[in-house]
Design a protein around this motif. Structure first.
Motif, PDB file in Angstrom:
ATOM      1  N   SER A 181       0.833  -1.201   0.000  1.00  0.00           N
ATOM      2  CA  SER A 181       0.000   0.000   0.000  1.00  0.00           C
ATOM      3  C   SER A 181       0.872   1.258   0.000  1.00  0.00           C
ATOM      4  N   ALA A 182       2.190   1.084   0.065  1.00  0.00           N
ATOM      5  CA  ALA A 182       3.167   2.174  -0.066  1.00  0.00           C
ATOM      6  C   ALA A 182       2.690   3.499   0.513  1.00  0.00           C
ATOM      7  N   THR A 183       3.187   3.794   1.697  1.00  0.00           N
ATOM      8  CA  THR A 183       2.712   5.015   2.353  1.00  0.00           C
ATOM      9  C   THR A 183       3.182   6.271   1.634  1.00  0.00           C
ATOM     10  N   PHE A 225      -6.682  -9.050   0.917  1.00  0.00           N
ATOM     11  CA  PHE A 225      -5.883  -8.242  -0.025  1.00  0.00           C
ATOM     12  C   PHE A 225      -4.608  -7.718   0.628  1.00  0.00           C
ATOM     13  N   HIS A 226      -4.378  -8.033   1.901  1.00  0.00           N
ATOM     14  CA  HIS A 226      -3.155  -7.559   2.541  1.00  0.00           C
ATOM     15  C   HIS A 226      -2.138  -8.704   2.620  1.00  0.00           C
ATOM     16  N   ALA A 227      -1.095  -8.591   1.799  1.00  0.00           N
ATOM     17  CA  ALA A 227       0.032  -9.525   1.865  1.00  0.00           C
ATOM     18  C   ALA A 227      -0.430 -10.975   1.950  1.00  0.00           C
ATOM     19  N   SER A 298      -0.426 -11.512  15.754  1.00  0.00           N
ATOM     20  CA  SER A 298      -0.475 -10.084  15.498  1.00  0.00           C
ATOM     21  C   SER A 298       0.808  -9.642  14.828  1.00  0.00           C
ATOM     22  N   GLY A 299       0.678  -8.889  13.760  1.00  0.00           N
ATOM     23  CA  GLY A 299       1.855  -8.416  13.034  1.00  0.00           C
ATOM     24  C   GLY A 299       1.470  -7.212  12.203  1.00  0.00           C
ATOM     25  N   GLY A 300       2.393  -6.775  11.370  1.00  0.00           N
ATOM     26  CA  GLY A 300       2.107  -5.621  10.517  1.00  0.00           C
ATOM     27  C   GLY A 300       2.613  -4.336  11.133  1.00  0.00           C
ATOM     28  N   SER A 301       2.569  -4.260  12.450  1.00  0.00           N
ATOM     29  CA  SER A 301       3.263  -3.216  13.195  1.00  0.00           C
ATOM     30  C   SER A 301       3.496  -3.774  14.598  1.00  0.00           C
ATOM     31  N   ALA A 302       4.292  -3.046  15.382  1.00  0.00           N
ATOM     32  CA  ALA A 302       4.720  -3.604  16.671  1.00  0.00           C
ATOM     33  C   ALA A 302       3.526  -3.789  17.607  1.00  0.00           C
ATOM     34  N   HIS A 321       3.582 -12.727  18.281  1.00  0.00           N
ATOM     35  CA  HIS A 321       4.053 -11.564  17.535  1.00  0.00           C
ATOM     36  C   HIS A 321       4.800 -12.021  16.275  1.00  0.00           C
ATOM     37  N   ALA A 322       4.314 -11.590  15.126  1.00  0.00           N
ATOM     38  CA  ALA A 322       4.953 -11.982  13.866  1.00  0.00           C
ATOM     39  C   ALA A 322       5.368 -10.734  13.094  1.00  0.00           C
ATOM     40  N   TYR A 323       6.356 -10.900  12.246  1.00  0.00           N
ATOM     41  CA  TYR A 323       6.899  -9.764  11.489  1.00  0.00           C
ATOM     42  C   TYR A 323       7.099 -10.185  10.035  1.00  0.00           C
ATOM     43  N   GLY A 324       6.720  -9.292   9.153  1.00  0.00           N
ATOM     44  CA  GLY A 324       6.928  -9.598   7.742  1.00  0.00           C
ATOM     45  C   GLY A 324       6.510  -8.426   6.882  1.00  0.00           C
ATOM     46  N   MET A 325       6.420  -8.663   5.601  1.00  0.00           N
ATOM     47  CA  MET A 325       6.060  -7.591   4.667  1.00  0.00           C
ATOM     48  C   MET A 325       5.612  -8.205   3.342  1.00  0.00           C
ATOM     49  N   THR A 326       4.907  -7.387   2.579  1.00  0.00           N
ATOM     50  CA  THR A 326       4.381  -7.829   1.289  1.00  0.00           C
ATOM     51  C   THR A 326       5.486  -8.474   0.443  1.00  0.00           C
ATOM     52  N   GLU A 327       6.682  -7.910   0.508  1.00  0.00           N
ATOM     53  CA  GLU A 327       7.807  -8.397  -0.303  1.00  0.00           C
ATOM     54  C   GLU A 327       8.251  -9.795   0.119  1.00  0.00           C
ATOM     55  N   SER A 355       9.557  -8.251  21.216  1.00  0.00           N
ATOM     56  CA  SER A 355      10.440  -8.524  20.084  1.00  0.00           C
ATOM     57  C   SER A 355       9.663  -9.155  18.930  1.00  0.00           C
ATOM     58  N   GLN A 356      10.179  -8.950  17.715  1.00  0.00           N
ATOM     59  CA  GLN A 356       9.544  -9.538  16.535  1.00  0.00           C
ATOM     60  C   GLN A 356       9.984 -10.987  16.345  1.00  0.00           C
ATOM     61  N   GLY A 357      10.816 -11.488  17.266  1.00  0.00           N
ATOM     62  CA  GLY A 357      11.129 -12.910  17.265  1.00  0.00           C
ATOM     63  C   GLY A 357      12.322 -13.290  16.427  1.00  0.00           C
ATOM     64  N   GLY A 414      14.313  -1.391   4.830  1.00  0.00           N
ATOM     65  CA  GLY A 414      13.948  -0.058   5.330  1.00  0.00           C
ATOM     66  C   GLY A 414      13.518  -0.108   6.791  1.00  0.00           C
ATOM     67  N   ASP A 415      13.655  -1.258   7.425  1.00  0.00           N
ATOM     68  CA  ASP A 415      13.332  -1.372   8.852  1.00  0.00           C
ATOM     69  C   ASP A 415      14.621  -1.290   9.659  1.00  0.00           C
ATOM     70  N   ILE A 416      14.587  -0.428  10.681  1.00  0.00           N
ATOM     71  CA  ILE A 416      15.745  -0.267  11.558  1.00  0.00           C
ATOM     72  C   ILE A 416      15.512  -1.140  12.787  1.00  0.00           C
ATOM     73  N   GLN A 426      14.524  -6.824  17.153  1.00  0.00           N
ATOM     74  CA  GLN A 426      13.707  -5.776  17.772  1.00  0.00           C
ATOM     75  C   GLN A 426      13.619  -4.639  16.775  1.00  0.00           C
ATOM     76  N   ILE A 427      12.445  -4.462  16.196  1.00  0.00           N
ATOM     77  CA  ILE A 427      12.289  -3.367  15.237  1.00  0.00           C
ATOM     78  C   ILE A 427      12.250  -2.067  16.023  1.00  0.00           C
ATOM     79  N   VAL A 428      13.172  -1.173  15.676  1.00  0.00           N
ATOM     80  CA  VAL A 428      13.217   0.125  16.344  1.00  0.00           C
ATOM     81  C   VAL A 428      12.218   1.065  15.675  1.00  0.00           C
ATOM     82  N   ASP A 429      12.185   1.013  14.352  1.00  0.00           N
ATOM     83  CA  ASP A 429      11.282   1.872  13.599  1.00  0.00           C
ATOM     84  C   ASP A 429      11.441   1.606  12.114  1.00  0.00           C
ATOM     85  N   ARG A 430      10.481   2.120  11.357  1.00  0.00           N
ATOM     86  CA  ARG A 430      10.717   2.218   9.926  1.00  0.00           C
ATOM     87  C   ARG A 430      11.603   3.440   9.725  1.00  0.00           C
ATOM     88  N   VAL A 431      12.499   3.389   8.767  1.00  0.00           N
ATOM     89  CA  VAL A 431      13.397   4.521   8.553  1.00  0.00           C
ATOM     90  C   VAL A 431      12.605   5.817   8.462  1.00  0.00           C
TER      91      VAL A 431
HETATM   92  P1  ADP Z   1       2.565  -1.413   4.261  1.00  0.00           P
HETATM   93  O1  ADP Z   1       3.910  -0.906   3.782  1.00  0.00           O
HETATM   94  O2  ADP Z   1       1.453  -0.942   3.454  1.00  0.00           O
HETATM   95  O3  ADP Z   1       2.344  -1.210   5.732  1.00  0.00           O
HETATM   96  P2  ADP Z   1       3.321  -4.179   4.647  1.00  0.00           P
HETATM   97  O4  ADP Z   1       2.376  -4.873   5.549  1.00  0.00           O
HETATM   98  O5  ADP Z   1       3.954  -4.955   3.576  1.00  0.00           O
HETATM   99  O6  ADP Z   1       2.561  -2.981   3.996  1.00  0.00           O
HETATM  100  O7  ADP Z   1       4.429  -3.495   5.553  1.00  0.00           O
HETATM  101  C1  ADP Z   1       5.529  -4.197   6.024  1.00  0.00           C
HETATM  102  C2  ADP Z   1       6.207  -3.392   7.074  1.00  0.00           C
HETATM  103  O8  ADP Z   1       5.394  -3.341   8.254  1.00  0.00           O
HETATM  104  C3  ADP Z   1       7.525  -3.946   7.545  1.00  0.00           C
HETATM  105  O9  ADP Z   1       8.589  -3.615   6.694  1.00  0.00           O
HETATM  106  C4  ADP Z   1       7.652  -3.276   8.918  1.00  0.00           C
HETATM  107  O10 ADP Z   1       8.078  -1.928   8.791  1.00  0.00           O
HETATM  108  C5  ADP Z   1       6.221  -3.271   9.401  1.00  0.00           C
HETATM  109  N1  ADP Z   1       5.960  -4.433  10.267  1.00  0.00           N
HETATM  110  C6  ADP Z   1       5.410  -5.611   9.925  1.00  0.00           C
HETATM  111  N2  ADP Z   1       5.294  -6.414  10.997  1.00  0.00           N
HETATM  112  C7  ADP Z   1       5.781  -5.733  12.063  1.00  0.00           C
HETATM  113  C8  ADP Z   1       5.951  -6.012  13.449  1.00  0.00           C
HETATM  114  N3  ADP Z   1       5.562  -7.161  13.987  1.00  0.00           N
HETATM  115  N4  ADP Z   1       6.518  -5.072  14.220  1.00  0.00           N
HETATM  116  C9  ADP Z   1       6.924  -3.891  13.699  1.00  0.00           C
HETATM  117  N5  ADP Z   1       6.782  -3.555  12.410  1.00  0.00           N
HETATM  118  C10 ADP Z   1       6.224  -4.464  11.590  1.00  0.00           C
END
Ligand code: ADP
Length: 537
Positions: A181-183, A225-227, A298-302, A321-327, A355-357, A414-416, A426-431
């Motif tokens: 969805s590219a912010t 439609f999300h990832a 739960s994922g997508g953000s912290a 807690h899960a972490y990932g992205m469309t890519e 932690s994102q594990g 692009g994740d710090i 441990q995701i600190v932030d998106r850049v």
């Molecule tokens: P969008 O860019 O539209 O949000 P995505 O779901 O593909 O679509 O975004 C992926 C990004 O979401 C990751 O690169 C990261 O920045 C963030 N993200 C995903 N899961 C987590 C999580 N568990 N904790 C923190 N950030 C997360």
């Protein structure tokens, strides 16, 4: 040598049809419930594949879906793959211009559209350059759309052959397509191969990953439609779990009712969903029997620790807690406690859940500084995460921006983050969300998480606002709980978090707003907040 055996998504479908014929797939349809089995799903998916062939869809052609989470959407997850075509899941919440862009960019030949969403497509139909057929996902009496020559899904299926004759494709051929969805800027398209989806399904189902069992009843709230709906439609089908689809606009009440009625064991969604459910339970006072739930992914953000704790202590439910992205199809890592960490104190165990594990087997990971040099995994050094692996994209399709992100075989996220000695991310932030104050970086995620631990805070987002001297300073945007006894003030919030942060980290101001705007996939929309508070002094 072992056999040559192509890893195809269609094998997932065939396996379910053969081994789990009577397992149930349930969809909420208004006040009613639609139920059928994997046998029914397989027959209808075969019919859909043949119907698409009849409409002229061939190898490599794209079939767009524009739908809620329901059984017809599940059929559309598989049917194009059976004929060598590609399912493109379209985000129904995008701005019209972005919708036009991705449908034209993908070159969708057919659009499969839920009846209530048809007006959104009607509004842009004359700008779509590649679509040849609009198909409404419903019965003949639901054909109220003004779309030109729209076809009725059920009529098409009834007329199509149920013969299953999968196309002979290779495992590296594309079967899925999803745009981030590219912010900022235009959405970017990611293509998934059969192979990627197959291996991703196997891996994410493992007990130390998401963990999916035949006996599970899985209800993904994350939109289809999300990832790739985080892979659940594929993983659940592969292992024969029952799938529960919440249908149109699932709100917290619907989510709770469905969990209770359908005895859901696993659910999944972004943190704002789980914050909303908790708030609803508290405000409504309605008691639901949620005891069937064994885990919420739960994922997508912290995930704020306070939310994790509330689920454990008040509902007896574990948030994974899960972490990932469309890519990444989308799974990168899952937080499961390693056996050698069993000695941790209760408090340390709780904290570990922020932690994102640990990264999934098969994914290579690097933590690097701005020169691309490797940083230590010591839980201190912060850098960007790079990944590569069998289900990582290697480009954005037909997009010059690929060169900025996919470099020398690595995906630059692009994740710090920091990584500790045990491999916990441990995701600190998106850049782009970090606050750059006087040359130092402040993590918006850490501040938000701390603020959301206040019992009277419902949601909090921290953003950077321009500052003449420090370049940027943090501003906290806070939503208080409606039932809070005393109105929250700036000082209450700052006093609450003061002990946990260096003084220069503390937000310069706290503004109270009615709601944090959300992105199209339900995350805090900091871009909108940044625009709104750009001149906040
Ligand atoms: P969008 O860019 O539209 O949000 P995505 O779901 O593909 O679509 O975004 C992926 C990004 O979401 C990751 O690169 C990261 O920045 C963030 N993200 C995903 N899961 C987590 C999580 N568990 N904790 C923190 N950030 C997360």
């Amino acid at each position: 040598m072992t056999m040559h055996y192509e890893l195809l998504a269609t094998r997932i479908l065939e396996h379910a049809a053969t081994h789990f014929p009577n397992k149930e797939i349930v969809t909420r349809v208004g006040e009613d419930t639609h139920r059928y089995t994997y046998t029914d799903m397989f027959t209808r998916t075969s019919r859909l594949g043949n119907a698409l062939r009849e409409l002229g869809v061939g190898r490599g052609d794209r079939v767009g879906t524009f739908a809620w989470n329901n059984y017809r959407h599940l059929e559309a997850y598989f049917a194009p793959a059976t004929i060598g075509a590609v399912t493109h899941t379209i985000n129904i919440r995008l701005a019209p211009d972005d919708m036009v862009f991705i449908i034209n960019h993908a070159g969708d030949k057919v659009l499969l559209i839920d009846p209530d969403l048809a007006p959104l497509i009607e509004a842009i139909a004359d700008r779509l350059t590649s679509v040849q057929h609009f198909v409404i996902l419903g019965e003949p009496d639901e054909m109220t759309t003004a779309l030109p020559n729209a076809a009725c899904y059920e009529t098409l299926l009834a007329a199509a052959s149920s013969e299953y004759s999968p196309a002979d494709v290779d495992e590296y051929s594309t079967m899925g397509l999803c745009y981030t969805s590219a912010t900022t800027g235009l959405p970017k398209g990611v293509a998934y191969s059969h192979r990627a989806v197959y291996i991703h399904s196997l891996t994410s189902a493992a007990s130390d990953m998401i963990g999916v069992l035949e006996r599970d009843r899985i209800m993904a709230i994350v939109p289809m439609f999300h990832a790739n709906c985080w892979g659940f439609p594929y993983t659940a089908t592969m292992f024969g779990a029952s799938q529960i689809f919440p249908g149109v606009r699932p709100d917290p009440r619907v989510i709770c009712e469905m969990i209770e009625r359908e005895k859901v064991t696993v659910s999944a969604g972004v943190p704002t969903i789980w914050i909303g459910v908790l708030d609803y339970l508290q405000r409504s006072g309605v008691e639901y029997d949620l005891s069937s739930l064994r885990q919420v992914v739960s994922g997508g953000s912290a995930v704020p620790l306070s939310v994790w704790q509330a689920y454990r202590d008040r509902l007896g439910v574990e948030i994974v807690h899960a972490y990932g992205m469309t890519e990444a199809t989308p799974l990168i890592s899952v937080n499961r406690r390693r056996s050698w960490l069993d000695h941790l104190s209760d408090q340390e165990r709780v904290e570990l859940n922020a932690s994102q594990g640990v990264v999934a087997p098969g994914i290579d990971m690097k933590l690097v500084d701005e020169n691309g040099d490797a940083l230590a995994w010591d839980g201190e050094q912060r850098g960007e995460l790079w990944f590569r692996g069998p289900w990582l994209a290697d480009e954005y399709i037909d997009d010059e921006r690929s060169a900025e992100t996919f470099i020398d075989g690595w995906y630059h996220s692009g994740d710090i983050a920091t990584i500790d000695a045990n491999g916990y991310i441990q995701i600190v932030d998106r850049v782009r969300d970090m606050v750059r104050s006087g040359g130092e970086w402040i993590s918006s995620v850490d501040l938000e998480s701390a603020i959301m631990a206040h019992p009277d805070v419902l949601e909090a987002a921290v953003i950077a606002v321009p500052h003449p001297r420090w370049q940027e300073r943090p501003l906290a945007c806070v939503v208080s709980r409606s039932e809070a006894a005393d109105p929250l003030t700036k000082d209450t919030i700052l006093d609450f978090i003061r002990p946990d942060f260096a003084r220069w980290w503390l937000p310069d101001d706290v503004v109270f707003i009615d709601e944090i705007p959300k992105t199209s996939v339900g995350k805090f929309d900091k871009k909108v907040l940044r625009e709104r508070f750009e001149t906040h002094a």
